[in-house]
Design a protein around this motif. Structure first.
Motif, PDB file in Angstrom:
ATOM      1  N   GLU A 287      32.365   0.692 127.727  1.00 21.32           N
ATOM      2  CA  GLU A 287      32.015   0.400 129.116  1.00 21.32           C
ATOM      3  C   GLU A 287      31.986   1.670 129.961  1.00 21.32           C
ATOM      4  O   GLU A 287      31.141   1.825 130.828  1.00 21.32           O
ATOM      5  CB  GLU A 287      32.978  -0.619 129.704  1.00 21.32           C
ATOM      6  CG  GLU A 287      32.773  -2.002 129.119  1.00 21.32           C
ATOM      7  CD  GLU A 287      33.804  -3.015 129.591  1.00 21.32           C
ATOM      8  OE1 GLU A 287      34.891  -2.610 130.073  1.00 21.32           O
ATOM      9  OE2 GLU A 287      33.519  -4.215 129.468  1.00 21.32           O
ATOM     10  N   ARG A 288      32.904   2.573 129.699  1.00 23.36           N
ATOM     11  CA  ARG A 288      32.946   3.833 130.444  1.00 23.36           C
ATOM     12  C   ARG A 288      31.720   4.702 130.147  1.00 23.36           C
ATOM     13  O   ARG A 288      31.206   5.389 131.021  1.00 23.36           O
ATOM     14  CB  ARG A 288      34.221   4.593 130.101  1.00 23.36           C
ATOM     15  CG  ARG A 288      34.446   5.813 130.992  1.00 23.36           C
ATOM     16  CD  ARG A 288      35.711   6.538 130.635  1.00 23.36           C
ATOM     17  NE  ARG A 288      35.449   7.336 129.439  1.00 23.36           N
ATOM     18  CZ  ARG A 288      36.364   7.773 128.619  1.00 23.36           C
ATOM     19  NH1 ARG A 288      37.626   7.486 128.822  1.00 23.36           N
ATOM     20  NH2 ARG A 288      36.054   8.507 127.577  1.00 23.36           N
TER      21      ARG A 288
ATOM     22  N   ILE B 221      28.899  -6.729 125.240  1.00 17.59           N
ATOM     23  CA  ILE B 221      29.103  -5.305 125.520  1.00 17.59           C
ATOM     24  C   ILE B 221      28.018  -4.479 124.820  1.00 17.59           C
ATOM     25  O   ILE B 221      27.666  -4.742 123.683  1.00 17.59           O
ATOM     26  CB  ILE B 221      30.515  -4.857 125.096  1.00 17.59           C
ATOM     27  CG1 ILE B 221      30.866  -3.554 125.796  1.00 17.59           C
ATOM     28  CG2 ILE B 221      30.634  -4.714 123.606  1.00 17.59           C
ATOM     29  CD1 ILE B 221      32.333  -3.258 125.794  1.00 17.59           C
ATOM     30  N   THR B 222      27.494  -3.563 125.561  1.00 14.60           N
ATOM     31  CA  THR B 222      26.464  -2.689 124.984  1.00 14.60           C
ATOM     32  C   THR B 222      27.082  -1.339 124.676  1.00 14.60           C
ATOM     33  O   THR B 222      28.145  -0.988 125.176  1.00 14.60           O
ATOM     34  CB  THR B 222      25.295  -2.504 125.966  1.00 14.60           C
ATOM     35  OG1 THR B 222      25.797  -1.933 127.172  1.00 14.60           O
ATOM     36  CG2 THR B 222      24.607  -3.832 126.248  1.00 14.60           C
TER      37      THR B 222
ATOM     38  N   TRP C 269      34.109  -9.622 123.333  1.00 14.54           N
ATOM     39  CA  TRP C 269      33.161  -8.815 124.106  1.00 14.54           C
ATOM     40  C   TRP C 269      31.768  -8.929 123.496  1.00 14.54           C
ATOM     41  O   TRP C 269      31.172  -7.929 123.088  1.00 14.54           O
ATOM     42  CB  TRP C 269      33.614  -7.354 124.135  1.00 14.54           C
ATOM     43  CG  TRP C 269      34.852  -7.144 124.919  1.00 14.54           C
ATOM     44  CD1 TRP C 269      34.947  -6.981 126.265  1.00 14.54           C
ATOM     45  CD2 TRP C 269      36.186  -7.090 124.419  1.00 14.54           C
ATOM     46  NE1 TRP C 269      36.259  -6.834 126.631  1.00 14.54           N
ATOM     47  CE2 TRP C 269      37.046  -6.898 125.509  1.00 14.54           C
ATOM     48  CE3 TRP C 269      36.740  -7.197 123.142  1.00 14.54           C
ATOM     49  CZ2 TRP C 269      38.422  -6.801 125.370  1.00 14.54           C
ATOM     50  CZ3 TRP C 269      38.108  -7.115 123.000  1.00 14.54           C
ATOM     51  CH2 TRP C 269      38.931  -6.917 124.101  1.00 14.54           C
TER      52      TRP C 269
ATOM     53  N   ARG D  23      27.149   5.839 124.075  1.00 14.34           N
ATOM     54  CA  ARG D  23      27.492   4.857 123.048  1.00 14.34           C
ATOM     55  C   ARG D  23      28.671   5.358 122.223  1.00 14.34           C
ATOM     56  O   ARG D  23      28.967   6.546 122.180  1.00 14.34           O
ATOM     57  CB  ARG D  23      26.302   4.563 122.153  1.00 14.34           C
ATOM     58  CG  ARG D  23      25.792   5.753 121.397  1.00 14.34           C
ATOM     59  CD  ARG D  23      24.408   5.486 120.818  1.00 14.34           C
ATOM     60  NE  ARG D  23      23.831   6.745 120.407  1.00 14.34           N
ATOM     61  CZ  ARG D  23      23.608   7.099 119.162  1.00 14.34           C
ATOM     62  NH1 ARG D  23      23.901   6.272 118.182  1.00 14.34           N
ATOM     63  NH2 ARG D  23      23.093   8.258 118.874  1.00 14.34           N
TER      64      ARG D  23
ATOM     65  N   ALA E 165      28.769   3.536 129.287  1.00 13.14           N
ATOM     66  CA  ALA E 165      27.546   2.828 129.677  1.00 13.14           C
ATOM     67  C   ALA E 165      27.005   3.402 130.980  1.00 13.14           C
ATOM     68  O   ALA E 165      27.768   3.901 131.798  1.00 13.14           O
ATOM     69  CB  ALA E 165      27.832   1.337 129.820  1.00 13.14           C
TER      70      ALA E 165
ATOM     71  N   ALA F 154      36.460  -1.240 123.580  1.00 14.78           N
ATOM     72  CA  ALA F 154      35.516  -1.828 124.537  1.00 14.78           C
ATOM     73  C   ALA F 154      35.532  -1.062 125.858  1.00 14.78           C
ATOM     74  O   ALA F 154      34.479  -0.843 126.466  1.00 14.78           O
ATOM     75  CB  ALA F 154      35.849  -3.295 124.766  1.00 14.78           C
ATOM     76  N   ALA F 155      36.702  -0.619 126.285  1.00  9.61           N
ATOM     77  CA  ALA F 155      36.806   0.138 127.535  1.00  9.61           C
ATOM     78  C   ALA F 155      36.061   1.463 127.440  1.00  9.61           C
ATOM     79  O   ALA F 155      35.409   1.893 128.402  1.00  9.61           O
ATOM     80  CB  ALA F 155      38.276   0.369 127.886  1.00  9.61           C
TER      81      ALA F 155
END
Length: 118
Positions: free
Chosen positions: A82-83, A110-111, A107, A89, A85, A78-79
């Protein structure tokens, strides 16, 4: 740099041997992982994911060889998402069901995470 090594670290648990093997993908940016991501191996998993170059927009994780991933291992995935984003992807190829479930539960919004199954 990521993928310049393959590490196999057997660590004794009460019931079995725990290991995690990580190797670079030859045809795209990312890694192939086999074994388990848990308390005994999470340091290798996290350091691998955090060492991915920040300027890339697509990361591939080939996870068909993983037997299990704990919540801490999912947090590392997930991190990375997020980084990367909002423009990047992470693509999870054949992840274990537990990883998909943990990401969905912890999450959900989360995209930037795609799941590909064969």
């Amino acid at each position: 740099m990521i993928g310049q090594y393959v590490e196999e670290r057997p660590e004794r648990t009460r019931l079995s041997m725990t290991y995690l093997q990580i190797a670079p993908l030859n045809d795209r940016v990312g890694v192939r992982a086999a074994g388990e991501v848990n308390l005994a191996t999470r340091h290798l998993w996290e350091s691998t994911l955090t060492s991915l170059p920040a300027q890339i927009t697509v990361v591939h994780l080939e996870l068909s060889g993983l037997r299990s991933v704990d919540a801490g291992g999912a947090a590392a995935v997930a991190a990375v998402a997020e980084r990367l984003a909002p423009n990047g992807r992470i693509i999870l190829h054949d992840p274990p069901h537990a990883l998909r479930r943990i990401l969905d539960v912890l999450w959900p919004d989360i995209t930037g995470i795609e799941v590909c199954t064969s």
